[in-house]
Design an enzyme around this catalytic site. Structure first.
Site, PDB file in Angstrom:
ATOM      1  CG  ASN A  18      38.832 -26.866  20.303  1.00 58.81           C
ATOM      2  OD1 ASN A  18      38.870 -27.977  20.844  1.00 58.81           O
ATOM      3  ND2 ASN A  18      38.349 -25.784  20.895  1.00 58.81           N
ATOM      4  CD1 TRP A  19      39.156 -31.986  15.818  1.00 59.80           C
ATOM      5  CD2 TRP A  19      39.966 -33.940  16.566  1.00 59.80           C
ATOM      6  NE1 TRP A  19      39.965 -32.513  14.835  1.00 59.80           N
ATOM      7  CE2 TRP A  19      40.473 -33.705  15.267  1.00 59.80           C
ATOM      8  CE3 TRP A  19      40.347 -35.106  17.231  1.00 59.80           C
ATOM      9  CZ2 TRP A  19      41.337 -34.606  14.630  1.00 59.80           C
ATOM     10  CZ3 TRP A  19      41.206 -36.000  16.593  1.00 59.80           C
ATOM     11  CH2 TRP A  19      41.695 -35.751  15.305  1.00 59.80           C
ATOM     12  CE  LYS A  20      34.880 -25.863  20.244  1.00 62.28           C
ATOM     13  NZ  LYS A  20      33.954 -24.747  20.321  1.00 62.28           N
ATOM     14  CG  HIS A  77      38.213 -22.960  24.261  1.00 64.36           C
ATOM     15  ND1 HIS A  77      36.861 -22.878  24.462  1.00 64.36           N
ATOM     16  CD2 HIS A  77      38.403 -22.933  22.931  1.00 64.36           C
ATOM     17  CE1 HIS A  77      36.252 -22.825  23.277  1.00 64.36           C
ATOM     18  NE2 HIS A  77      37.163 -22.854  22.338  1.00 64.36           N
ATOM     19  CD  GLU A  93      33.521 -24.409  23.908  1.00 65.69           C
ATOM     20  OE1 GLU A  93      34.219 -25.434  23.886  1.00 65.69           O
ATOM     21  OE2 GLU A  93      33.022 -23.904  22.871  1.00 65.69           O
ATOM     22  CD  GLU A 151      38.850 -19.764  19.950  1.00 68.59           C
ATOM     23  OE1 GLU A 151      38.635 -20.396  18.911  1.00 68.59           O
ATOM     24  OE2 GLU A 151      38.753 -20.262  21.075  1.00 68.59           O
ATOM     25  N   GLY A 164      30.961 -21.270  17.665  1.00 69.85           N
ATOM     26  CA  GLY A 164      29.896 -22.249  17.471  1.00 69.85           C
ATOM     27  C   GLY A 164      28.547 -21.635  17.127  1.00 69.85           C
ATOM     28  CB  SER A 210      31.581 -19.068  13.120  1.00 72.33           C
ATOM     29  OG  SER A 210      30.747 -19.418  14.220  1.00 72.33           O
ATOM     30  N   GLY A 215      36.802 -24.974  15.257  1.00 69.52           N
ATOM     31  CA  GLY A 215      36.058 -25.978  15.999  1.00 69.52           C
ATOM     32  C   GLY A 215      35.269 -26.862  15.042  1.00 69.52           C
ATOM     33  N   GLY A 216      33.995 -26.507  14.864  1.00 75.25           N
ATOM     34  CA  GLY A 216      33.080 -27.321  14.055  1.00 75.25           C
ATOM     35  C   GLY A 216      33.659 -27.790  12.728  1.00 75.25           C
TER      36      GLY A 216
END
Ligand code: PGA
Length: 247
Positions: A6-8, A91, A93, A163, A169, A208, A229-230
């Site tokens: 997930n590059w956001k 998601h 967010e 999640e 994150g 994470s 993600g990250g």
């Protein structure tokens, strides 16, 4: 096994080109489905550059409307039209920052499936909910509402991403036991809906996940991959996480 990157809201044409080249070299396994979820504007170019690879492409969001006067929206049919295979729905967010509720998420699920996209449905509790001891009931309720409009076969084809919001994150990963307990509860709920088909549904963990914690999470019975993600923004880390289960 299923792994999503997930590059956001990150990247540029140049950095995504670079990352894509590295991913094509670093990820060649056919033992897991690997999907990168990119910002809308880069999807077409990405689909073209990944077409000879094992990596598929997904969007990070989709409209809850099919077409019409909805300025700024992108429909499921449009995503399919440009060659997208998958879409993230719900998601945390989107839920918290953009106020998406469960009913909206249910509409998105319906439209995505109608358009031929495979949805990755994200669910997860906040820290408050976990500390109050309500995490399981909360997550199952999210799941229940999101699936209301789907039949058994449609449910059997989705991917569920658990999640925990407090782990996204933050560097604070759920323990393998915490994650397994929730994944088991999710599978149990799905079994009640679709019986034996629930065994084949990929329930993936997100929050994470990194190369150094991936194998302890992925070795749990009901954890069938990750939403990353990250660490998915670095090809070597994303490949190492996938490599932690695919030998
Ligand atoms: P993270 O993000 O790996 O950076 O915690 C996961 C996600 O939001 O899907």
């Amino acid at each position: 096994m299923f792994f999503g990157g997930n590059w956001k809201l990150n990247g540029s044409r140049e950095s995504i080109h670079q990352l894509t080249q590295e991913l094509k070299v670093g990820i060649t396994t056919t033992k897991a489905r690997v999907v990168v979820f990119a910002p809308f504007v880069y999807l077409s170019e990405l689909i073209e550059s990944l077409k000879d690879s094992v990596i598929q492409v997904g969007a990070q969001n989709v409209s809850d409307q099919a077409e019409g006067a909805f300025t700024g929206e992108v429909s499921a049919a449009m995503l399919k039209d440009v060659g997208c295979d998958y879409v993230l729905i719900g998601h945390s967010e989107r839920r918290s920052i953009y106020h998406e509720d469960d009913a909206m998420i249910a509409r998105k699920m319906r439209l995505a499936i109608d358009a031929g996209l495979r949805p990755v449905l994200c669910v997860g509790e906040t820290l408050d909910v976990r500390e109050a001891g309500d995490a399981e009931a909360f997550v199952i309720q999210q799941l229940k509402v999101a699936l209301t409009e789907l039949n058994d076969q449609e449910i059997a084809d989705i991917i569920v991403a658990y999640e925990p919001v407090w782990a996204i994150g933050t560097g604070q990963v759920a323990t393998p036991e915490q994650a397994q307990t929730m994944h088991h509860a999710i599978r149990d709920y799905l079994s009640g809906e679709v019986e034996s088909l629930a065994e084949g549904i990929d329930i993936i963990y997100g929050g994470s996940m990194k190369p150094d914690n991936a194998s302890s999470l992925l070795s749990q019975d009901d954890i069938n991959g990750g939403l990353i993600g990250g660490a998915s923004l670095k090809a070597s880390e994303f490949a190492a996480i996938i490599g932690a289960c695919v030998v």
